[in-house]
Each structure stands twice: as structure tokens, then as C-alpha cells.
Design a protein around this motif. Structure first.
Motif, short mmCIF file in Angstrom:
data_model
loop_
_atom_site.label_atom_id
_atom_site.label_comp_id
_atom_site.label_asym_id
_atom_site.label_seq_id
_atom_site.Cartn_x
_atom_site.Cartn_y
_atom_site.Cartn_z
N LEU A 76 1.55 12.79 5.81
CA LEU A 76 0.58 12.46 6.90
C LEU A 76 -0.23 11.31 6.80
O LEU A 76 -0.49 10.58 7.80
N ASN A 77 -0.41 10.73 5.63
CA ASN A 77 -1.27 9.65 5.32
C ASN A 77 -0.24 8.49 5.63
O ASN A 77 -0.82 7.29 6.23
N ILE A 78 0.92 8.45 5.18
CA ILE A 78 1.95 7.67 5.31
C ILE A 78 2.15 7.42 6.80
O ILE A 78 2.12 6.26 7.20
N TYR A 79 2.30 8.28 7.48
CA TYR A 79 2.42 8.31 9.04
C TYR A 79 1.36 7.63 9.83
O TYR A 79 1.43 6.86 10.48
N ILE A 111 0.69 -1.17 0.00
CA ILE A 111 0.00 0.15 0.04
C ILE A 111 0.99 1.36 0.17
O ILE A 111 0.56 2.17 -0.76
N LEU A 112 2.00 1.17 0.96
CA LEU A 112 2.72 2.57 0.97
C LEU A 112 3.56 2.66 -0.43
O LEU A 112 3.60 3.83 -0.85
N ASP A 113 4.09 1.71 -1.28
CA ASP A 113 4.78 1.63 -2.33
C ASP A 113 3.64 2.05 -3.27
O ASP A 113 4.24 2.96 -4.26
N LEU A 114 2.47 1.85 -3.51
CA LEU A 114 1.52 2.24 -4.53
C LEU A 114 1.26 3.62 -4.33
O LEU A 114 1.14 4.31 -5.22
N ASN A 115 1.19 4.09 -3.20
CA ASN A 115 0.92 5.58 -2.79
C ASN A 115 2.02 6.39 -3.15
O ASN A 115 2.03 7.20 -3.71
N VAL A 124 -9.53 13.30 -2.54
CA VAL A 124 -8.30 12.29 -2.61
C VAL A 124 -7.41 12.07 -1.15
O VAL A 124 -8.06 12.52 -0.23
N GLY A 125 -6.89 10.77 -1.32
CA GLY A 125 -6.35 10.40 -0.34
C GLY A 125 -6.63 9.07 0.54
O GLY A 125 -7.80 8.63 0.07
#
Length: 193
Positions: free
Chosen positions: A104-107, A44-48, A150-151
Motif C-alpha cells: 500500500l505504501n509503494i502504491y 526510495i522504492l528499492d530501499l523499502n 513504522v512505514g
């Protein structure tokens, strides 16, 4: 991963040419490699991050992209989504409105994933994440007719909801429940504010 530390002892070792026992940057970067208890989270992180990099390299503003740019990359808005572009309910979860929004979304994702993915396993975790994100996208077009959304916040808040539910069970040791609630409560409060 969350609080990089500073150590004068490690600094002195570094100045003397010794390798550190633990390298926080390496630990963070290793979290991007799908393996172990963070396999699905890493994907998920990689795709974002990949979607954001593609956006930036295509000319989208890194700090504050405009609505037209976001819509071109798959943002969610009632007109387009109800007009037959249902895929926006999913793609909008991987599009971010600037580098700060992405950070912030990754965090938030990493904090939630530390608790949820190991307990639920990859498959259930991924189902929870995607279904929460889809419901968040539907809620967005339901309540806001002309807002471009988005997000990954809907998906991430679904994970925090799961943590709250798990705190009511014996999934976490009783001695850790208060700390976990405080830990996630701070992030949720900042986002709601």
C-alpha cells in the motif's frame, strides 16, 4: 503502472508466440531502476523493498511482524527515540509491518511520485519526502507515547500535500486539475478511512 490492462488481442498474439508491444510487468520492474523522472522514487522504492526483504530473510513474519521485531529493525517509539536513538525517526520510514503495508505504501508513493518528482526535480523531491517523513515520525511520538510506528505514510502524505499545493498554482494544466484531485482524493480518503 497503476491499472494493468487485459487485451484479448494481446492474449491471442501471445498464444501465437508474438511478443507484446507493451509489457506491463516489464514497465513496473523498470520503475525500480533509477533513471529519468523517477530517479529518486526508484531509490526510495528499492530501499523499502530491500529493508523488507532483509527483514523477511532474517525471520520476521511476512504478514504481521510483532512489535519487538519492528523495534529491532528501527521502528519509532517515544521511549527509544527520546532515550537517544534519534535515528529511529529516519529508519522507521523504511520499515514496514507486513507485505500488505509495504504494498500500500509503494502504491501510494508511485501515485504521488508520478505528479511530484517531475515537477520538483530529484533534489527538492527527496528533501520533501525525507522532511515529511521525519515530521511524521516526530508527530507520531508526540501524540502516541507507547505506539510503535513504522512505514512511509508520513512521507507519502507530505507528497500528497505538495500535490494539493501545486493544484493551487499553474503547475498542472487547468484541464487536468480536477482529474488529479479526484485521483489522489480516492487514495487519501481510503487511507484516512
Amino acid at each position: 503502472l497503476i491499472w494493468p490492462s487485459y487485451s484479448e488481442i494481446e492474449r491471442n498474439k501471445f498464444l501465437q508466440g508474438e511478443k507484446p508491444e507493451k509489457d506491463t510487468l516489464v514497465d513496473i520492474l523498470q520503475y525500480l531502476i533509477p533513471k529519468g523522472e523517477h530517479f529518486a522514487t526508484s531509490i526510495i522504492l528499492d530501499l523499502n523493498i530491500l529493508v523488507f526483504l532483509f527483514m523477511i530473510f532474517s525471520g520476521v513474519d511476512i504478514i504481521s511482524p510483532n512489535g519487538k521485531e519492528l523495534l529491532q529493525w528501527g521502528a519509532n517509539r517515544r521511549l527509544e527515540t527520546i532515550g537517544g536513538e534519534w535515528w529511529r525517526l529516519l529508519t522507521s520510514m523504511f520499515v514496514h509491518a507486513g507485505v500488505m503495508h509495504l504494498f500500500l505504501n509503494i502504491y501510494g508513493l508511485v501515485i504521488a511520485a508520478i505528479f511530484v518528482e517531475p515537477l520538483l526535480g530529484r533534489k527538492k523531491y527527496l528533501i520533501l519526502y525525507l522532511s515529511s517523513g521525519l515530521f511524521g515520525s516526530v508527530a507520531s511520538i508526540w501524540w502516541y507515547p507507547n505506539t510503535i510506528s513504522v512505514g512511509a505514510s508520513g512521507a507519502i502524505f507530505g507528497l500528497y500535500g505538495a500535490i494539493l499545493g501545486l493544484l493551487l498554482t499553474n503547475a498542472f494544466p487547468a484541464s487536468r486539475k480536477k482529474g488529479i484531485l479526484t485521483f489522489i482524493g480516492i487514495y487519501v480518503s481510503i487511507n484516512l478511512f
